[in-house]
Motif scaffolding. Structure first.
Motif, PDB file in Angstrom:
ATOM      1  N   ASP A  52       0.969  -1.287   0.091  1.00  0.00           N
ATOM      2  CA  ASP A  52      -0.171   0.127   0.079  1.00  0.00           C
ATOM      3  C   ASP A  52       0.765   1.335   0.096  1.00  0.00           C
ATOM      4  O   ASP A  52       0.425   2.386   0.258  1.00  0.00           O
ATOM      5  CB  ASP A  52      -0.896   0.084   1.082  1.00  0.00           C
ATOM      6  N   LYS A  53       2.127   1.199  -0.096  1.00  0.00           N
ATOM      7  CA  LYS A  53       3.041   2.402  -0.542  1.00  0.00           C
ATOM      8  C   LYS A  53       3.638   2.154  -1.968  1.00  0.00           C
ATOM      9  O   LYS A  53       3.760   1.183  -2.452  1.00  0.00           O
ATOM     10  CB  LYS A  53       4.134   2.121   0.514  1.00  0.00           C
ATOM     11  N   ASN A  86       0.137  11.136  -1.443  1.00  0.00           N
ATOM     12  CA  ASN A  86      -0.169  10.323  -0.376  1.00  0.00           C
ATOM     13  C   ASN A  86       0.537   9.100  -0.882  1.00  0.00           C
ATOM     14  O   ASN A  86       0.619   8.476  -1.780  1.00  0.00           O
ATOM     15  CB  ASN A  86      -1.624   9.929  -0.344  1.00  0.00           C
ATOM     16  N   ASP A  87       0.859   8.041   0.334  1.00  0.00           N
ATOM     17  CA  ASP A  87       1.520   6.977   0.283  1.00  0.00           C
ATOM     18  C   ASP A  87       2.708   6.620  -0.380  1.00  0.00           C
ATOM     19  O   ASP A  87       2.988   5.635  -0.829  1.00  0.00           O
ATOM     20  CB  ASP A  87       0.392   5.902  -0.361  1.00  0.00           C
ATOM     21  N   GLN A  89       7.021   7.268  -0.412  1.00  0.00           N
ATOM     22  CA  GLN A  89       7.844   6.986   0.376  1.00  0.00           C
ATOM     23  C   GLN A  89       9.293   6.674   0.033  1.00  0.00           C
ATOM     24  O   GLN A  89       9.163   6.025  -1.220  1.00  0.00           O
ATOM     25  CB  GLN A  89       7.653   5.939   1.701  1.00  0.00           C
ATOM     26  N   LYS A 117       8.843  11.420   4.948  1.00  0.00           N
ATOM     27  CA  LYS A 117       8.857  10.346   4.147  1.00  0.00           C
ATOM     28  C   LYS A 117      10.314   9.590   3.807  1.00  0.00           C
ATOM     29  O   LYS A 117      10.066   8.848   2.705  1.00  0.00           O
ATOM     30  CB  LYS A 117       8.016  10.426   2.951  1.00  0.00           C
ATOM     31  N   LYS A 155       2.344  -0.510  -5.153  1.00  0.00           N
ATOM     32  CA  LYS A 155       1.559  -0.693  -3.831  1.00  0.00           C
ATOM     33  C   LYS A 155       0.996  -2.341  -3.624  1.00  0.00           C
ATOM     34  O   LYS A 155       0.729  -2.653  -2.542  1.00  0.00           O
ATOM     35  CB  LYS A 155       0.042   0.062  -3.749  1.00  0.00           C
TER      36      LYS A 155
END
Length: 210
Positions: A52-53, A86-87, A89, A117, A155
């Motif tokens: 989910d990243k 968002n998400d 990193q 992040k 993700k």
């Protein structure tokens, strides 16, 4: 005439640019999956989540000081450009015992941008090597367990890259030593994968509203 020009610049041009970019994503399709199901690095302490990243994955090795230039290039050319999403990193894998050096590096990066992040995970040298091999690339770690290359992990924990790169053919990673490569290749590929997820999110929202 001037008012018309201003209106075109302010409203029409951004719309055309957006449509061009969106159509480009559709025409080129998704960024190719080169390795499926990269394992979660649960054997490492610290920040170790991939699922989910959208992750830029790297291996800093045992000589953190020698990798500062690579980290700064990555920070300036990729992280600062995309960190607001968002998400998204950065995840750097580092052998145990280098927590102080990583802390110093993060502090230096913090003088240039927010570093919330920028994540780091620590583990045994053998685990670092095994995890790198699980990526299934055509690259190798150096003797200090580092590589100048970083990798795009989606993700679903798939490694994304290029299967028709004009220079390398199959391109698994991006060389952070080369500012030109970060500018001309990696930035484009990160844009594609982020646009891919935005498009999927819009479709899901549209379906829910029906």
């Amino acid at each position: 005439m001037k008012k018309t020009f201003v209106l075109v610049v302010l409203f029409i041009f951004p719309l055309v640019a957006y449509l061009f970019f969106a159509s480009g994503v559709n025409n080129f399709g998704k960024l190719p999956v080169l390795t499926e199901n990269v394992p979660e690095p649960i054997q490492f302490s610290g920040d170790n989540q991939l699922t989910d990243k959208i992750t830029i994955l790297g291996f800093l090795g045992k000589n953190i000081g020698k990798k500062k230039g690579n980290a700064f290039n990555l920070n300036q050319k990729i992280y600062k450009r995309f960190s607001e999403f968002n998400d998204f990193q950065m995840l750097m894998i580092v052998p145990n015992g280098l927590e102080d050096e990583v802390g110093a590096l993060k502090e230096e990066l913090g003088a240039l941008s927010e570093v919330d992040k920028w994540n780091f995970a620590f583990g045994e040298e053998g685990d670092v090597q095994n995890f790198f091999r699980s990526l299934g690339t055509n690259l190798e770690l150096g003797q200090d367990f580092s590589t100048p290359y970083v990798f795009i992990i989606d993700k679903d924990r798939n490694l994304r890259g290029r299967n028709d790169d004009e220079d390398e053919g199959v391109k698994f990673g991006f060389n952070t030593t080369s500012v030109a490569e970060l500018n001309n290749k990696m930035e484009d590929d990160v844009k594609i994968i982020l646009a891919e997820y935005r498009l999927a999110l819009k479709k899901n929202n549209a379906n829910r509203s029906k």
